[in-house]
Motif scaffolding. Structure first.
Motif, PDB file in Angstrom:
ATOM      1  N   HIS A 192       0.851  -1.190   0.000  1.00  7.80           N
ATOM      2  CA  HIS A 192       0.000   0.000   0.000  1.00  7.80           C
ATOM      3  C   HIS A 192       0.888   1.242   0.000  1.00  7.80           C
ATOM      4  O   HIS A 192       1.753   1.375   0.875  1.00  7.80           O
ATOM      5  CB  HIS A 192      -0.889   0.039   1.247  1.00  7.80           C
ATOM      6  CG  HIS A 192      -2.002  -0.959   1.243  1.00  7.80           C
ATOM      7  ND1 HIS A 192      -1.856  -2.250   0.808  1.00  7.80           N
ATOM      8  CD2 HIS A 192      -3.307  -0.835   1.632  1.00  7.80           C
ATOM      9  CE1 HIS A 192      -3.010  -2.898   0.933  1.00  7.80           C
ATOM     10  NE2 HIS A 192      -3.905  -2.058   1.431  1.00  7.80           N
ATOM     11  N   ARG A 226      -1.161  -0.885  -4.422  1.00  8.66           N
ATOM     12  CA  ARG A 226      -2.453  -0.235  -4.188  1.00  8.66           C
ATOM     13  C   ARG A 226      -2.180   1.175  -3.681  1.00  8.66           C
ATOM     14  O   ARG A 226      -1.455   1.371  -2.707  1.00  8.66           O
ATOM     15  CB  ARG A 226      -3.271  -0.996  -3.147  1.00  8.66           C
ATOM     16  CG  ARG A 226      -4.609  -0.314  -2.837  1.00  8.66           C
ATOM     17  CD  ARG A 226      -5.313  -0.962  -1.656  1.00  8.66           C
ATOM     18  NE  ARG A 226      -6.488  -0.202  -1.270  1.00  8.66           N
ATOM     19  CZ  ARG A 226      -7.133  -0.342  -0.112  1.00  8.66           C
ATOM     20  NH1 ARG A 226      -6.706  -1.226   0.776  1.00  8.66           N
ATOM     21  NH2 ARG A 226      -8.196   0.392   0.157  1.00  8.66           N
ATOM     22  N   VAL A 228      -3.503   4.663  -1.981  1.00 14.63           N
ATOM     23  CA  VAL A 228      -4.557   5.141  -1.081  1.00 14.63           C
ATOM     24  C   VAL A 228      -4.300   6.613  -0.788  1.00 14.63           C
ATOM     25  O   VAL A 228      -3.176   7.000  -0.427  1.00 14.63           O
ATOM     26  CB  VAL A 228      -4.576   4.347   0.236  1.00 14.63           C
ATOM     27  CG1 VAL A 228      -5.727   4.825   1.123  1.00 14.63           C
ATOM     28  CG2 VAL A 228      -4.698   2.853  -0.030  1.00 14.63           C
ATOM     29  N   ALA A 266      -0.258   0.980   5.581  1.00 12.91           N
ATOM     30  CA  ALA A 266       0.648   1.483   4.543  1.00 12.91           C
ATOM     31  C   ALA A 266       2.027   0.830   4.576  1.00 12.91           C
ATOM     32  O   ALA A 266       2.592   0.551   5.638  1.00 12.91           O
ATOM     33  CB  ALA A 266       0.791   2.993   4.674  1.00 12.91           C
TER      34      ALA A 266
END
Length: 397
Positions: A192, A226, A228, A266
């Protein structure tokens, strides 16, 4: 005979100060429920019962151009605020952050009420630029309540007012920032990457385009990433509009709880310079920091007297976190640096080792919360006046 309630004037200039002011107010009220508060307040302080002289948006502006455009109104609000405080004659004046506005108020008040103690919550960045401000502050500020542990020594060295490290509010959120077992995926799973373009509109406008291109380059090399983006509520429409043009998918999350969850999950972060860098460091999320400023600020960079613009680096005392200002932070450079953090190696290890030292560096000596320590100081001045500092009860201008 019943003693009259304490009267405390609070003056803030933007939302971050409003948060601190509300927490301080609640702590003082828990000890002295009858205390009367007044001054300039934001949403949080207003909810806590402070009637603001005017809307905070009148003075909450950032950037040279924005300040100049609204200068006549800001000057008028400075005069209005000072006059109101002088007329109300509080037991203590607490100015919180936003030195351009709050210290201008304090100077005016000090000239007319030389015996009124004035406490400054959040030290101006005298360690970064215009060091002479520290000595000048000593003429009208009785005490500085600092958020960063190195600031008391800086004020002492520069001849500033007495200064106490009360602690940064973020240290109270440490456990909410750090992952529970299994909450943060390993680097061999789906990493992340947080995208944090800032909490001000000017920052978002300057950083969203290069951050979007950086994300594209990262995804080219690591398709399983990913992205965010925790968005500040009032900037959500602007961020949604800009992220719609990005060539990669981004999960936009809004609200404090969603942001904290994103930090816990994260693997790395791309962030604008600001308090968020300290938040990431406490969450033990390695990061790359980039910032872009307007043309006038660029021309004044030579005035900086500091080794880093990253708060985490300033607390640690070294440049643990890589930072790139203006054109140095090209998407190609930022992507390269982030990719290095998404694998076990020296770049990631250096930051994680540095972050492991933060708790000890930021701990308050007696384990009190920042609001508790700040309330101790403010109440001491409210009850004892300038005698609380051991300094003369009048000042010369």
């Amino acid at each position: 005979m019943t003693a009259r309630p304490l009267r405390i004037a609070l003056v803030v200039g933007e939302a971050s100060g409003d948060h601190l002011g509300a927490a301080l107010l609640k702590e003082i009220r828990s000890r002295h429920p009858e205390t009367v508060f007044f001054g300039v307040a934001g949403e949080r302080m207003t909810e806590a019962g402070v009637e603001s002289l005017f809307p905070l948006d009148d003075v909450a502006v950032m950037g040279f151009a924005a300040v100049v455009a609204r200068l006549p109104r800001i000057i008028g609000r400075i005069r209005e605020t000072a006059a109101h405080i002088v007329a109300e004659r509080p037991d203590v004046l607490v100015i919180i952050d936003s030195p351009g506005f709050t210290q201008s108020v304090a100077k005016r008040v000090a000239r007319q009420l030389p015996d009124l103690p004035i406490v400054n919550y959040v030290s101006p960045s005298v360690w970064a630029w215009r060091k002479g401000r520290a000595r000048k502050m000593a003429r009208y500020i009785d005490h500085v309540m600092a958020l960063l542990p190195f600031e008391p020594e800086v004020h002492k060295r520069l001849g500033g007012p007495p200064c106490t490290y009360v602690g940064h509010p973020l240290i109270e959120n440490r456990e909410k920032l750090r992952p529970a077992s299994g909450e943060r995926a390993g680097l061999d799973a789906e990493p992340h990457v947080l995208i944090l373009p800032g909490s001000r509109l000017s920052e978002v406008k300057r950083l969203m385009e290069p951050f979007g291109e950086t994300a594209r380059l990262i995804a080219q090399s690591k398709p399983d990433v990913r992205f965010v983006l925790p968005a500040v509520t009032h900037l959500r429409p602007e961020i949604e509009r800009r992220v719609a043009d990005w060539p990669v998918k981004v999960d936009l999350v809004v609200g404090e709880e969603a942001k904290l969850a994103a930090f816990r999950q994260a693997s790395a972060a791309l962030a604008a310079s600001g308090t968020v860098t300290l938040e990431l460091a406490l969450a033990k999320v390695p990061m790359v920091v980039a910032y872009r400023v307007e043309w006038l600020a660029r021309s004044l960079k030579w005035l900086l007297n500091v080794h880093s613009i990253v708060l985490a680096n300033l607390v640690l005392g070294d440049n643990t976190v890589p930072e790139f200002l203006d054109d140095a932070g090209s998407p190609e450079v930022l992507a390269r640096e982030i990719l290095a953090l998404l694998e076990e190696g020296p770049a990631r290890e250096a930051q994680m080792s540095g972050f492991a030292r933060l708790d000890a560096l930021m701990e308050t000596p007696d384990g009190q919360t920042p609001s508790e320590r700040a309330a101790d100081i403010v109440l001491d001045y409210a009850q004892k006046g300038k005698a609380a500092s051991g300094r003369p009860s009048s000042i010369s201008q």
